[in-house]
Design an enzyme around this catalytic site. Sequence first.
Site, PDB file in Angstrom:
ATOM      1  N   GLU A  91       0.805  -1.213   0.000  1.00  0.00           N
ATOM      2  CA  GLU A  91       0.000   0.000   0.000  1.00  0.00           C
ATOM      3  C   GLU A  91       0.844   1.272   0.000  1.00  0.00           C
ATOM      4  O   GLU A  91       1.955   1.301   0.525  1.00  0.00           O
ATOM      5  CB  GLU A  91      -0.886   0.022   1.260  1.00  0.00           C
ATOM      6  CG  GLU A  91      -1.862  -1.114   1.286  1.00  0.00           C
ATOM      7  CD  GLU A  91      -2.725  -1.125   2.528  1.00  0.00           C
ATOM      8  OE1 GLU A  91      -3.729  -1.832   2.514  1.00  0.00           O
ATOM      9  OE2 GLU A  91      -2.400  -0.438   3.520  1.00  0.00           O
ATOM     10  N   CYS A 104       3.560   8.394   1.409  1.00  0.00           N
ATOM     11  CA  CYS A 104       4.017   7.431   2.406  1.00  0.00           C
ATOM     12  C   CYS A 104       4.161   6.085   1.697  1.00  0.00           C
ATOM     13  O   CYS A 104       3.163   5.530   1.223  1.00  0.00           O
ATOM     14  CB  CYS A 104       2.987   7.371   3.532  1.00  0.00           C
ATOM     15  SG  CYS A 104       3.361   6.159   4.791  1.00  0.00           S
ATOM     16  N   CYS A 111       5.966  -7.420   7.633  1.00  0.00           N
ATOM     17  CA  CYS A 111       7.084  -6.936   8.445  1.00  0.00           C
ATOM     18  C   CYS A 111       7.405  -8.006   9.482  1.00  0.00           C
ATOM     19  O   CYS A 111       6.506  -8.650  10.011  1.00  0.00           O
ATOM     20  CB  CYS A 111       6.696  -5.632   9.144  1.00  0.00           C
ATOM     21  SG  CYS A 111       8.029  -4.895  10.091  1.00  0.00           S
ATOM     22  N   CYS A 115       5.724  -5.745  16.106  1.00  0.00           N
ATOM     23  CA  CYS A 115       5.186  -4.800  17.102  1.00  0.00           C
ATOM     24  C   CYS A 115       3.744  -5.189  17.430  1.00  0.00           C
ATOM     25  O   CYS A 115       2.935  -5.441  16.545  1.00  0.00           O
ATOM     26  CB  CYS A 115       5.262  -3.369  16.579  1.00  0.00           C
ATOM     27  SG  CYS A 115       6.933  -2.881  16.139  1.00  0.00           S
ATOM     28  N   CYS A 118       0.490  -3.435  15.989  1.00  0.00           N
ATOM     29  CA  CYS A 118       0.560  -3.098  14.563  1.00  0.00           C
ATOM     30  C   CYS A 118      -0.192  -4.086  13.672  1.00  0.00           C
ATOM     31  O   CYS A 118      -0.058  -5.296  13.826  1.00  0.00           O
ATOM     32  CB  CYS A 118       2.029  -3.058  14.162  1.00  0.00           C
ATOM     33  SG  CYS A 118       2.280  -2.942  12.403  1.00  0.00           S
ATOM     34  N   GLU A 159       9.702  -2.373   7.864  1.00  0.00           N
ATOM     35  CA  GLU A 159      10.764  -1.619   8.534  1.00  0.00           C
ATOM     36  C   GLU A 159      11.801  -1.280   7.446  1.00  0.00           C
ATOM     37  O   GLU A 159      12.515  -2.160   6.961  1.00  0.00           O
ATOM     38  CB  GLU A 159      11.374  -2.485   9.641  1.00  0.00           C
ATOM     39  CG  GLU A 159      12.754  -2.084  10.127  1.00  0.00           C
ATOM     40  CD  GLU A 159      12.836  -0.665  10.690  1.00  0.00           C
ATOM     41  OE1 GLU A 159      12.024  -0.314  11.551  1.00  0.00           O
ATOM     42  OE2 GLU A 159      13.734   0.083  10.244  1.00  0.00           O
ATOM     43  N   LEU A 215       9.335   5.063  19.177  1.00  0.00           N
ATOM     44  CA  LEU A 215       9.871   4.724  20.505  1.00  0.00           C
ATOM     45  C   LEU A 215       8.797   4.025  21.350  1.00  0.00           C
ATOM     46  O   LEU A 215       8.988   2.918  21.802  1.00  0.00           O
ATOM     47  CB  LEU A 215      10.372   5.995  21.200  1.00  0.00           C
ATOM     48  CG  LEU A 215      11.207   5.780  22.438  1.00  0.00           C
ATOM     49  CD1 LEU A 215      12.505   5.067  22.117  1.00  0.00           C
ATOM     50  CD2 LEU A 215      11.524   7.119  23.122  1.00  0.00           C
ATOM     51  N   ASN A 290      -4.873   4.068  18.075  1.00  0.00           N
ATOM     52  CA  ASN A 290      -6.116   3.946  17.307  1.00  0.00           C
ATOM     53  C   ASN A 290      -6.425   2.460  17.155  1.00  0.00           C
ATOM     54  O   ASN A 290      -5.853   1.804  16.281  1.00  0.00           O
ATOM     55  CB  ASN A 290      -5.909   4.617  15.939  1.00  0.00           C
ATOM     56  CG  ASN A 290      -7.183   4.693  15.152  1.00  0.00           C
ATOM     57  OD1 ASN A 290      -8.277   4.547  15.698  1.00  0.00           O
ATOM     58  ND2 ASN A 290      -7.049   4.934  13.859  1.00  0.00           N
ATOM     59  N   CYS A 333       4.878   4.037  11.617  1.00  0.00           N
ATOM     60  CA  CYS A 333       4.713   2.918  10.701  1.00  0.00           C
ATOM     61  C   CYS A 333       3.731   1.917  11.300  1.00  0.00           C
ATOM     62  O   CYS A 333       3.395   1.975  12.480  1.00  0.00           O
ATOM     63  CB  CYS A 333       6.038   2.257  10.404  1.00  0.00           C
ATOM     64  SG  CYS A 333       6.812   1.509  11.810  1.00  0.00           S
TER      65      CYS A 333
END
Length: 347
Positions: A91, A104, A111, A115, A118, A159, A215, A290, A333
């Site tokens: 995307e 973007c 990935c 995380c 994510c 990443e 972070l 979110n 990200c």
Amino acid sequence: MDILNLTLPELTIELKEKYNKNRYHAEAIYREVFRHGNTDLTQAAEFKKSGKLAEKIMNDLKVNLWPVVKMEQEDELTKFVTRSDDNLEYETVVIPMKNYKTICVSTQVGCKMGCDFCETARLGLLRNLTAAEIVGQIYYAKHVLGHNIKNIVYMGMGEPLDNFDNLIKSIDILCEDKGINFNHGNITISTVGEVEGINKLGDLNWPNIKLAISLHSAIDEKRSGIMPVNKKYNLEKLKAALKSYPLKEAGIFFIEYILIKGYNDSHEDALALIEFLKDLKVKVNLIPYNPGSGSKYDAPSYEEVNTFYQWLDEQGLVVIKRIPKGQDLMAACGQLGNQKLRETLKK
Ligand code: SF4
């Protein structure tokens, strides 16, 4: 010749080997294709007297754009999904700014960083995108959709520093002054703190490129809890990499902090963040979490975001509060994620 995958020096070598032509013609091709989106070389002054050569090269030259299989307009954002030869989808989002657009881009399909908050992480890493696939996202937005792209943020799926060579090659292609001629100063690379990649990027000494660090906690235990990368590169290692990174004189790091209710939004979390950032030049982007479908974390309230903001602000940190929509797709990200692949994985 798949020109989206070739730097100008590489194209020059190809032209020499195949047509015994040199950089003069390579620069003309780069200008026509990248700057003007034009593959009809017969119109270029450099080929006016050699129409046959232009035709031969045109037959050999491919602007290999993969099909865009989905296009969405969300508020003012344009989001498109590209399908690769091996049937994977990635995307891209075009974000309107005042007089221009920011794009973007994705650097990987999925990935491997894992995380916990994510959407993209749920895919795992399917593969790295090639430099041509990365460049193709910008080419498509600029020359097919006609957007006036000024800024590039490497903040889509994946990443970027985990696909280091293709990331760097794509920047070389996009910043070639005979071609599209993007400025390093208009490029932001977002990373979860992939220390080896940060060090390698530092070795290139590109001080104008902006670096955004996701972070999300300045307490090792908590950061490791939501970001497995922290088990390999803890906060001490990350800080050492940032301290030795060759920022330009007026340069700053962008610190992305997704505020998750009840996880990283306490006064103790704010104090740890202030301590971690105290001798770094930074701007903090505070992003209320979110929640996606089936998310195990909650969004903070408006008041909780404000309180956290004030704790940082009182200590003199430069903090921007983001709202989790629209332009803030680019705020960290992992906010992208291939819907179709996600749905497939859910089945
Ligand atoms: S937040 Fe970024 S680095 Fe982490 S899993 Fe998602 S895409 Fe990868």
